[in-house]
Design a protein around this motif. Structure first.
Motif, PDB file in Angstrom:
ATOM      1  N   LEU A 282       0.923  -1.192  -0.019  1.00  0.00           N
ATOM      2  CA  LEU A 282       0.288   0.017  -0.165  1.00  0.00           C
ATOM      3  C   LEU A 282       0.929   1.103   0.032  1.00  0.00           C
ATOM      4  O   LEU A 282       1.840   1.399   0.634  1.00  0.00           O
ATOM      5  N   GLU A 283       0.556   2.117  -0.843  1.00  0.00           N
ATOM      6  CA  GLU A 283       1.411   3.363  -0.867  1.00  0.00           C
ATOM      7  C   GLU A 283       1.418   3.960   0.492  1.00  0.00           C
ATOM      8  O   GLU A 283       0.430   4.326   1.294  1.00  0.00           O
ATOM      9  N   PHE A 284       2.706   4.642   0.647  1.00  0.00           N
ATOM     10  CA  PHE A 284       2.842   5.451   1.818  1.00  0.00           C
ATOM     11  C   PHE A 284       2.017   6.502   2.165  1.00  0.00           C
ATOM     12  O   PHE A 284       1.560   7.426   1.195  1.00  0.00           O
ATOM     13  N   GLY A 285       1.528   6.852   3.437  1.00  0.00           N
ATOM     14  CA  GLY A 285       0.594   7.795   3.570  1.00  0.00           C
ATOM     15  C   GLY A 285      -0.750   7.423   3.559  1.00  0.00           C
ATOM     16  O   GLY A 285      -1.722   8.279   4.070  1.00  0.00           O
ATOM     17  N   LYS A 286      -1.181   6.170   2.947  1.00  0.00           N
ATOM     18  CA  LYS A 286      -2.375   5.897   2.909  1.00  0.00           C
ATOM     19  C   LYS A 286      -2.842   4.910   3.859  1.00  0.00           C
ATOM     20  O   LYS A 286      -1.768   3.908   4.366  1.00  0.00           O
ATOM     21  N   SER A 287      -4.036   4.978   4.345  1.00  0.00           N
ATOM     22  CA  SER A 287      -4.326   3.778   5.217  1.00  0.00           C
ATOM     23  C   SER A 287      -5.729   3.223   5.194  1.00  0.00           C
ATOM     24  O   SER A 287      -6.481   3.937   4.352  1.00  0.00           O
ATOM     25  N   GLU A 288      -6.166   2.090   5.308  1.00  0.00           N
ATOM     26  CA  GLU A 288      -7.297   1.267   5.239  1.00  0.00           C
ATOM     27  C   GLU A 288      -7.882   0.885   6.496  1.00  0.00           C
ATOM     28  O   GLU A 288      -6.994   0.090   7.258  1.00  0.00           O
ATOM     29  N   THR A 289      -9.023   0.801   7.060  1.00  0.00           N
ATOM     30  CA  THR A 289      -9.310   0.340   8.302  1.00  0.00           C
ATOM     31  C   THR A 289      -9.957  -0.992   7.763  1.00  0.00           C
ATOM     32  O   THR A 289     -10.961  -1.317   7.164  1.00  0.00           O
ATOM     33  N   LEU A 290      -9.252  -2.127   8.464  1.00  0.00           N
ATOM     34  CA  LEU A 290      -9.581  -3.487   8.147  1.00  0.00           C
ATOM     35  C   LEU A 290     -10.807  -4.091   9.197  1.00  0.00           C
ATOM     36  O   LEU A 290     -11.794  -4.854   8.977  1.00  0.00           O
ATOM     37  N   GLN A 291     -10.780  -3.409  10.396  1.00  0.00           N
ATOM     38  CA  GLN A 291     -11.691  -3.611  11.564  1.00  0.00           C
ATOM     39  C   GLN A 291     -11.995  -2.359  12.366  1.00  0.00           C
ATOM     40  O   GLN A 291     -11.212  -1.805  12.705  1.00  0.00           O
ATOM     41  N   GLN A 292     -13.246  -2.182  12.196  1.00  0.00           N
ATOM     42  CA  GLN A 292     -13.885  -1.057  13.038  1.00  0.00           C
ATOM     43  C   GLN A 292     -13.663  -1.259  14.620  1.00  0.00           C
ATOM     44  O   GLN A 292     -14.237  -2.433  15.131  1.00  0.00           O
ATOM     45  N   GLY A 293     -13.410  -0.276  15.129  1.00  0.00           N
ATOM     46  CA  GLY A 293     -13.038  -0.356  16.636  1.00  0.00           C
ATOM     47  C   GLY A 293     -14.625  -0.241  17.430  1.00  0.00           C
ATOM     48  O   GLY A 293     -15.301   0.745  16.743  1.00  0.00           O
ATOM     49  N   VAL A 294     -14.836  -0.977  18.441  1.00  0.00           N
ATOM     50  CA  VAL A 294     -15.783  -0.955  19.129  1.00  0.00           C
ATOM     51  C   VAL A 294     -15.598  -0.569  20.607  1.00  0.00           C
ATOM     52  O   VAL A 294     -15.108  -1.528  21.371  1.00  0.00           O
ATOM     53  N   PRO A 295     -15.970   0.132  21.373  1.00  0.00           N
ATOM     54  CA  PRO A 295     -15.719   0.507  22.930  1.00  0.00           C
ATOM     55  C   PRO A 295     -16.321  -0.543  23.623  1.00  0.00           C
ATOM     56  O   PRO A 295     -17.539  -1.202  23.284  1.00  0.00           O
ATOM     57  N   GLY A 296     -15.630  -0.930  24.670  1.00  0.00           N
ATOM     58  CA  GLY A 296     -16.314  -1.842  26.007  1.00  0.00           C
ATOM     59  C   GLY A 296     -17.056  -1.177  26.694  1.00  0.00           C
ATOM     60  O   GLY A 296     -17.112   0.136  26.659  1.00  0.00           O
ATOM     61  N   SER A 297     -17.609  -1.999  27.495  1.00  0.00           N
ATOM     62  CA  SER A 297     -18.243  -1.238  28.896  1.00  0.00           C
ATOM     63  C   SER A 297     -17.839  -2.114  30.163  1.00  0.00           C
ATOM     64  O   SER A 297     -17.502  -3.217  29.960  1.00  0.00           O
ATOM     65  N   GLU A 298     -18.020  -1.393  31.277  1.00  0.00           N
ATOM     66  CA  GLU A 298     -17.730  -2.116  32.474  1.00  0.00           C
ATOM     67  C   GLU A 298     -18.492  -1.295  33.587  1.00  0.00           C
ATOM     68  O   GLU A 298     -18.744  -0.198  33.415  1.00  0.00           O
ATOM     69  N   ILE A 299     -18.716  -2.081  34.682  1.00  0.00           N
ATOM     70  CA  ILE A 299     -19.356  -1.774  35.893  1.00  0.00           C
ATOM     71  C   ILE A 299     -18.443  -1.277  36.951  1.00  0.00           C
ATOM     72  O   ILE A 299     -17.621  -2.411  37.350  1.00  0.00           O
ATOM     73  N   ILE A 300     -18.550  -0.106  37.388  1.00  0.00           N
ATOM     74  CA  ILE A 300     -17.294   0.379  38.483  1.00  0.00           C
ATOM     75  C   ILE A 300     -17.930   0.648  39.684  1.00  0.00           C
ATOM     76  O   ILE A 300     -18.891   1.372  39.640  1.00  0.00           O
ATOM     77  N   THR A 301     -17.678  -0.027  40.608  1.00  0.00           N
ATOM     78  CA  THR A 301     -17.986   0.178  42.145  1.00  0.00           C
ATOM     79  C   THR A 301     -17.124   0.803  42.753  1.00  0.00           C
ATOM     80  O   THR A 301     -15.978   0.670  43.096  1.00  0.00           O
ATOM     81  N   ARG A 302     -17.684   2.252  43.419  1.00  0.00           N
ATOM     82  CA  ARG A 302     -16.815   3.045  44.023  1.00  0.00           C
ATOM     83  C   ARG A 302     -17.145   3.123  45.587  1.00  0.00           C
ATOM     84  O   ARG A 302     -18.488   3.189  45.808  1.00  0.00           O
ATOM     85  N   GLU A 303     -16.135   3.379  46.287  1.00  0.00           N
ATOM     86  CA  GLU A 303     -16.477   3.546  47.779  1.00  0.00           C
ATOM     87  C   GLU A 303     -16.216   5.083  48.179  1.00  0.00           C
ATOM     88  O   GLU A 303     -14.996   5.321  48.070  1.00  0.00           O
ATOM     89  N   LEU A 304     -17.098   5.736  48.430  1.00  0.00           N
ATOM     90  CA  LEU A 304     -16.958   7.241  48.752  1.00  0.00           C
ATOM     91  C   LEU A 304     -16.929   7.343  50.324  1.00  0.00           C
ATOM     92  O   LEU A 304     -17.919   6.865  50.919  1.00  0.00           O
ATOM     93  N   THR A 305     -16.055   7.991  50.978  1.00  0.00           N
ATOM     94  CA  THR A 305     -16.151   8.274  52.272  1.00  0.00           C
ATOM     95  C   THR A 305     -16.142   9.700  52.774  1.00  0.00           C
ATOM     96  O   THR A 305     -15.553  10.596  52.113  1.00  0.00           O
ATOM     97  N   TYR A 306     -16.957  10.022  53.491  1.00  0.00           N
ATOM     98  CA  TYR A 306     -17.444  11.335  54.180  1.00  0.00           C
ATOM     99  C   TYR A 306     -17.066  11.381  55.589  1.00  0.00           C
ATOM    100  O   TYR A 306     -17.279  10.554  56.224  1.00  0.00           O
ATOM    101  N   LEU A 307     -16.468  12.633  56.115  1.00  0.00           N
ATOM    102  CA  LEU A 307     -16.139  12.779  57.191  1.00  0.00           C
ATOM    103  C   LEU A 307     -17.038  14.092  57.835  1.00  0.00           C
ATOM    104  O   LEU A 307     -16.512  15.202  57.223  1.00  0.00           O
ATOM    105  N   ASN A 308     -18.038  13.899  58.760  1.00  0.00           N
ATOM    106  CA  ASN A 308     -18.793  15.102  59.179  1.00  0.00           C
ATOM    107  C   ASN A 308     -19.606  15.772  57.863  1.00  0.00           C
ATOM    108  O   ASN A 308     -19.588  16.828  57.839  1.00  0.00           O
ATOM    109  N   GLY A 309     -19.847  15.032  56.786  1.00  0.00           N
ATOM    110  CA  GLY A 309     -20.514  15.509  55.642  1.00  0.00           C
ATOM    111  C   GLY A 309     -19.580  15.956  54.734  1.00  0.00           C
ATOM    112  O   GLY A 309     -19.874  16.189  53.714  1.00  0.00           O
ATOM    113  N   GLN A 310     -18.052  15.941  54.638  1.00  0.00           N
ATOM    114  CA  GLN A 310     -17.211  16.448  53.796  1.00  0.00           C
ATOM    115  C   GLN A 310     -16.695  14.915  53.235  1.00  0.00           C
ATOM    116  O   GLN A 310     -16.164  14.122  53.827  1.00  0.00           O
ATOM    117  N   GLN A 311     -16.572  15.034  51.717  1.00  0.00           N
ATOM    118  CA  GLN A 311     -15.644  13.786  51.135  1.00  0.00           C
ATOM    119  C   GLN A 311     -14.361  13.991  51.318  1.00  0.00           C
ATOM    120  O   GLN A 311     -13.683  15.060  51.253  1.00  0.00           O
TER     121      GLN A 311
END
Length: 477
Positions: A282-311
């Motif tokens: 393939l000629e330099f500077g040219k590109s072709e997409t062979l496979q389209q990228g697809v974002p994944g997904s995830e579930i994130i569980t976070r623990e927030l800590t507050y002291l007297n109402g302040q995080q």
């Protein structure tokens, strides 16, 4: 023997010799085969005898012992009974409920499951005793304590907890004791009160504004681990209820600071990776997409800590991938057109604007024109002619406009001017063919082009020496 009667002369003698040789060879082969077969059968017989002799002998001995009951009992029944008894004994011992018997002054207090529980109970008892000593010391009194619990290995199906065994040690010590409630603060026993119910009600009221029973993701507690433990304590360690409240409320209620933890679950996108495959077809500077990228997904569980109402903290405690991302696969061309790669001395260079050979003029050194002007449309990618380090990224120079200079580390440097925008920064390490900017017409320019300069040991030379096959509109240049 083969008969040669009727055959005369040398031919007959030859046939006779051949027949004799064949007959003699067959006879020898038969004898050898017979000898080998006999040896093999003899070896197999010896092997079978060695294998079968022990079980046959054992069988014969067993049959013989049937005629002698005493011998049968001694050789077979007694060893079998001993093996069964040993297996039963080992199994019984391994399943026994071993425990530690706690002893004070020779008297059994109870049983605990492990040495760790005993050590914790012993430390708890000492903490209760020290609490009494501190209280007596404030009243100019003293406390004598000579109880030292110990333990021995025993068998018991019933064991006690750390708090239960500590209570029993105090009961059996002979000291004056009472049922009370200990106040622990930062994992240390601070006070003992007989008003445990009142104190528990008071502490519950301090937590109530921060607690929400209908929200299982919320959990309110005291920041300093303030907790109450009911048990048996020395009477001398009991502190008046008002004194305990004053201590808890001191220093702006530091002991009563409330810590709230909340678990929050949210979905997040996982970006996909981009994989680049170089293709020399393939000629330099040219590109072709062979496979389209697809974002994944995830579930994130976070623990927030507050002291007297302040995080005060935010921690990720769990990540569950629900959909893995699909990488994007791009094919990038590396094939340069004829004349767009050249070598000079120790340096190998590629044409910085692949696919464009329109030259308005080459370098006219030393003063008329410093480099080659490569005409190309606005926004055309400009690539590094060789690997190196970006040493200059200058915006809006009065002559060169936006320009980039690369030091290739072997004495060679290249400069790319009149860019519309940059794709690198000073200090970047670039590889040959890496994008560094885009064609423009900034600075002293009359049209979109890339002004390309080359130098060795800071002395300019013409790019035409490296790319002699690139045509020009004006042969005089």
């Amino acid at each position: 023997m083969l008969s040669t009667q009727g055959l005369q002369g040398p031919f007959g003698d030859f046939l006779y010799a051949i027949g004799f040789l064949v007959e003699y060879t067959l006879v020898r082969l038969g004898r050898t085969t017979r000898t080998l077969t006999g040896g093999l059968l003899q070896a197999l017989g010896s092997l079978l005898a060695a294998i079968l002799r022990p079980p046959l002998q054992a069988l014969l001995d067993f049959v013989d012992s049937l005629r002698h009951p005493l011998r049968l009992f001694r050789l077979y029944l007694l060893p079998a009974a001993a093996a069964v008894a040993l297996a039963w004994l080992v199994r019984s011992v391994l399943t026994l409920p071993f425990a530690l018997r706690v002893v004070v002054n020779g008297q059994t207090v109870g049983y605990v499951a492990s040495e760790e529980i005993f050590d914790s109970a012993r430390a708890d008892v000492l903490a209760r005793v020290n609490s009494a000593r501190q209280q007596l010391a404030a009243d100019q009194g003293t406390l004598t304590w000579d109880v030292e619990p110990g333990y021995t290995l025993a068998i018991s199906e019933t064991t006690m907890t750390e708090s239960e065994i500590a209570n029993e040690i105090l009961r059996i010590s002979g000291s004056e004791i009472t049922e009370g409630t200990a106040v622990y603060w930062d994992d240390q026993l601070r006070f003992v009160t007989t008003e445990g119910d009142h104190l528990r009600h008071y502490l519950h009221a301090q937590l109530q504004p921060w607690d929400n029973p209908e929200d299982p993701t919320l959990q309110a507690s005291f920041a300093h681990g303030l907790r109450l433990v009911d048990g048996i304590y020395l009477t001398d360690s009991v502190v008046p209820y008002d004194q305990i409240l004053s201590a808890l409320q001191a220093d702006d209620g530091a002991a009563l600071q409330v810590q709230v933890t909340q678990r929050v679950t949210e979905s997040a996108e996982i970006p996909f990776d981009t994989q680049t495959q170089e293709d020399s077809n393939l000629e330099f500077g040219k590109s072709e997409t062979l496979q389209q990228g697809v974002p994944g997904s995830e579930i994130i569980t976070r623990e927030l800590t507050y002291l007297n109402g302040q995080q005060v903290d935010d921690q990720v405690v769990d990540v569950t991938v629900t959909q893995a991302p699909t990488p994007e696969i791009i094919r990038r061309g590396t094939r340069l057109q004829s004349g767009m790669i050249g070598k000079l001395g120790t340096g190998t260079f590629i044409w910085p604007v692949p696919g464009y050979k329109s030259i308005s003029r080459w370098a006219i050194l030393p003063r008329v024109h410093r480099g080659v002007d490569i005409a190309a449309p606005y926004g055309t990618p400009i690539y590094a002619a060789d690997s190196g380090t970006v040493i200059q990224v200058v915006p809006m120079h009065y002559s060169w406009g936006n320009y980039v200079q690369i030091d290739h580390g072997n004495g060679y440097k290249t400069l790319y001017a009149h860019m519309s925008s940059f794709a690198v920064q000073v200090g970047d390490t670039v590889t040959q063919g890496q994008l560094i900017g885009y064609v423009g017409s900034t600075g002293d320019s009359t049209g979109n082009h890339c002004h390309f300069e080359m130098s060795y040991n800071d002395t300019l030379f013409s790019a035409r020496d490296v790319f002699p096959d690139i045509p020009t509109k004006n042969p005089d240049f």
